[in-house]
Scaffold this motif. Structure first.
Motif, PDB file in Angstrom:
ATOM      1  N   ARG A 131       0.818  -1.205   0.000  1.00  0.00           N
ATOM      2  CA  ARG A 131       0.000   0.000   0.000  1.00  0.00           C
ATOM      3  C   ARG A 131       0.855   1.260   0.000  1.00  0.00           C
ATOM      4  N   VAL A 132       2.095   1.132   0.434  1.00  0.00           N
ATOM      5  CA  VAL A 132       3.045   2.246   0.309  1.00  0.00           C
ATOM      6  C   VAL A 132       3.399   2.437  -1.172  1.00  0.00           C
ATOM      7  N   TRP A 133       3.651   1.326  -1.872  1.00  0.00           N
ATOM      8  CA  TRP A 133       3.908   1.394  -3.310  1.00  0.00           C
ATOM      9  C   TRP A 133       2.722   2.042  -4.025  1.00  0.00           C
ATOM     10  N   PHE A 134       1.502   1.677  -3.615  1.00  0.00           N
ATOM     11  CA  PHE A 134       0.295   2.225  -4.211  1.00  0.00           C
ATOM     12  C   PHE A 134       0.239   3.738  -4.016  1.00  0.00           C
ATOM     13  N   ALA A 135       0.546   4.190  -2.805  1.00  0.00           N
ATOM     14  CA  ALA A 135       0.502   5.628  -2.503  1.00  0.00           C
ATOM     15  C   ALA A 135       1.574   6.402  -3.270  1.00  0.00           C
ATOM     16  N   LEU A 136       2.702   5.753  -3.559  1.00  0.00           N
ATOM     17  CA  LEU A 136       3.815   6.438  -4.222  1.00  0.00           C
ATOM     18  C   LEU A 136       3.773   6.317  -5.742  1.00  0.00           C
ATOM     19  N   ALA A 137       2.794   5.579  -6.274  1.00  0.00           N
ATOM     20  CA  ALA A 137       2.772   5.286  -7.711  1.00  0.00           C
ATOM     21  C   ALA A 137       2.770   6.546  -8.567  1.00  0.00           C
ATOM     22  N   TYR A 138       1.797   7.422  -8.354  1.00  0.00           N
ATOM     23  CA  TYR A 138       1.713   8.641  -9.159  1.00  0.00           C
ATOM     24  C   TYR A 138       2.886   9.593  -8.900  1.00  0.00           C
ATOM     25  N   LYS A 176      10.934   3.396 -16.161  1.00  0.00           N
ATOM     26  CA  LYS A 176      10.629   1.981 -16.374  1.00  0.00           C
ATOM     27  C   LYS A 176       9.797   1.429 -15.219  1.00  0.00           C
ATOM     28  N   LEU A 177      10.082   1.882 -14.009  1.00  0.00           N
ATOM     29  CA  LEU A 177       9.279   1.486 -12.851  1.00  0.00           C
ATOM     30  C   LEU A 177       8.061   2.392 -12.709  1.00  0.00           C
ATOM     31  N   GLY A 178       8.229   3.688 -13.009  1.00  0.00           N
ATOM     32  CA  GLY A 178       7.142   4.645 -12.845  1.00  0.00           C
ATOM     33  C   GLY A 178       5.939   4.313 -13.707  1.00  0.00           C
ATOM     34  N   ILE A 179       6.163   3.878 -14.953  1.00  0.00           N
ATOM     35  CA  ILE A 179       5.035   3.570 -15.839  1.00  0.00           C
ATOM     36  C   ILE A 179       4.273   2.351 -15.341  1.00  0.00           C
ATOM     37  N   VAL A 180       4.993   1.387 -14.764  1.00  0.00           N
ATOM     38  CA  VAL A 180       4.343   0.185 -14.219  1.00  0.00           C
ATOM     39  C   VAL A 180       3.468   0.560 -13.033  1.00  0.00           C
ATOM     40  N   LEU A 181       4.007   1.312 -12.092  1.00  0.00           N
ATOM     41  CA  LEU A 181       3.258   1.681 -10.888  1.00  0.00           C
ATOM     42  C   LEU A 181       2.051   2.562 -11.235  1.00  0.00           C
ATOM     43  N   ALA A 182       2.258   3.542 -12.103  1.00  0.00           N
ATOM     44  CA  ALA A 182       1.176   4.479 -12.420  1.00  0.00           C
ATOM     45  C   ALA A 182       0.025   3.783 -13.129  1.00  0.00           C
ATOM     46  N   LEU A 183       0.329   2.932 -14.105  1.00  0.00           N
ATOM     47  CA  LEU A 183      -0.741   2.237 -14.816  1.00  0.00           C
ATOM     48  C   LEU A 183      -1.432   1.208 -13.923  1.00  0.00           C
ATOM     49  N   ALA A 184      -0.656   0.548 -13.056  1.00  0.00           N
ATOM     50  CA  ALA A 184      -1.265  -0.414 -12.133  1.00  0.00           C
ATOM     51  C   ALA A 184      -2.229   0.293 -11.189  1.00  0.00           C
ATOM     52  N   ARG A 185      -1.855   1.472 -10.708  1.00  0.00           N
ATOM     53  CA  ARG A 185      -2.752   2.225  -9.838  1.00  0.00           C
ATOM     54  C   ARG A 185      -3.963   2.742 -10.621  1.00  0.00           C
TER      55      ARG A 185
END
Length: 384
Positions: A76-83, A124-133
């Motif tokens: 949930r920390v990863w989720f909060a930091l995605a954008y 490369k990591l940012g696009i994964v996190l942002a789209l997943a969120r």
């Protein structure tokens, strides 16, 4: 370990319980791949730990510790930091356009004192996190076919355009394909997928003719006919294929590869290390390392399947897609099935930037595994 034990707050938050939930077989597979890379780097340096093998081992050790530390971070920390991570990545790419360092004709680096880095790695990591969120909590109908799809399309297009302008076509292609993979896995309609493939095939010829830089266009032409300039632009591919073919079934033997040992093979420690492996260990060696890569991909995808949150599933699958693309593109490039675009074989090739990016991504994958029963809200990233 039962589900109830994992979901009891007093048990879940204990570090020892979290470490027990790490996929240690996955960790072993990563160690074997990195170990094979160290052996090859030792060989091509003339049976010396310098200048590549020792640094490779040291970097992997650091990255492995970092991966395990990141695995302890609640999903949930990863989720909060995605954008925020995605936004920072875009801002850094814009900064590259304004004040980035120019090296070898490309403007890809930012320098802070003596430290320099490529912001495209953050994306490369940012696009994964942002789209997943973005897709977390989205209905299947909206994910399948809707004008709403313009939002993820724009999120992918912005970093791809900025990276391609640097120019760094290999990384831009990785970000694009990773983003498309996540959108497809989120449930995109097959009609849209078919139309997208058709549009891509239609765009490729004019893109190659009118958009690509001259050296990029030459790479494509060399890929189509490498023997047209065997001592110039076709040299890399031809030497790579010679190394691949000369290895035969069992290879020439450890430290006995003529193409690499006699420096005929360019970039033997980075982009073309797989050709070095093929020359010294042959078909059997290539298949062995590819089995390890396939095992890592399978276990990462299994982690994605086990997650109880849509965010966790897409994040783990997105990281796995990036890793898979590294392997496929480098393998195709080395075998002459794709143009040379400077994509290394992850953890086998020498180089700290790609290894760090991949291992941070795998830290996210292991975080998804460790916290697979965590409930992720679709609001502002608040914890349940």
């Amino acid at each position: 370990m039962t589900v109830s034990a994992l979901t009891r707050p007093g048990e879940r938050d204990r570090l020892v319980v979290k470490f027990s939930e790490v996929d240690w077989l996955f960790v072993l597979v990563l160690c074997l791949i990195a170990g094979a890379g160290a052996l090859m780097l030792f060989s091509i340096a003339g049976s010396s730990w310098d200048p590549w093998a020792a640094q490779h081992v040291g970097r992997f050790t650091f990255c492995l510790v970092l991966m395990l530390a990141l695995a302890m971070i609640d999903i949930r920390v990863w989720f909060a930091l995605a954008y925020p991570i995605y936004g920072i990545g875009v801002l850094l790419l814009i900064a590259v356009e304004a004040v980035g360092d120019v090296r070898l004709g490309a403007q890809r680096w930012l320098s802070i004192g003596s430290f320099s880095f490529q912001p495209s790695e953050v994306m490369k990591l940012g696009i994964v996190l942002a789209l997943a969120r973005l897709y977390h909590g989205v209905s299947a109908e909206r994910a399948r076919l809707s004008w709403w799809l313009l939002i993820p399309a724009l999120m992918i297009a912005v970093p791809v355009g900025l990276v391609a302008h640097q120019p760094d076509l290999g990384t831009a292609m990785l970000i694009l394909l990773t983003g498309v993979a996540i959108v497809v896995m989120a449930g995109l309609s097959w009609k849209i997928i078919g139309a997208g493939v058709a549009a891509f095939l239609a765009i490729v010829p004019p893109f190659v003719l009118f958009v690509m830089h001259d050296y990029q266009r030459q790479r494509v032409l060399t890929f189509l006919d490498p023997e047209s300039d065997p001592s110039g632009s076709g040299y890399h591919i031809l030497q790579s294929m010679i190394a691949l073919g000369s290895g035969g079934l069992l290879g020439k033997g450890y430290g006995l590869g003529s193409q690499s040992q006699l420096n005929f093979l360019p970039e033997k420690q980075t982009d073309f290390i797989f050709a070095t492996l093929a020359e010294e260990f042959g078909f059997v060696g290539c298949i062995s390392i590819l089995i390890l890569y396939a095992a890592a991909i399978f276990m990462a995808l299994r982690t994605s399947y086990l997650s109880h949150s849509h965010f966790g599933r897409l994040a783990a699958a997105g990281v796995t897609a990036t890793f898979t693309l590294y392997v496929l593109i480098n393998g195709a490039m080395v075998m002459g099935l794709a143009p040379v675009v400077g994509v290394p074989m992850p953890m086998l090739s020498y180089g700290g930037t790609v290894m760090l990016t991949v291992m941070i991504g795998f830290g996210l994958v292991q975080s998804v595994r460790v916290h697979r029963y965590a409930e992720v809200t679709s609001g502002k990233g608040s914890f349940v």
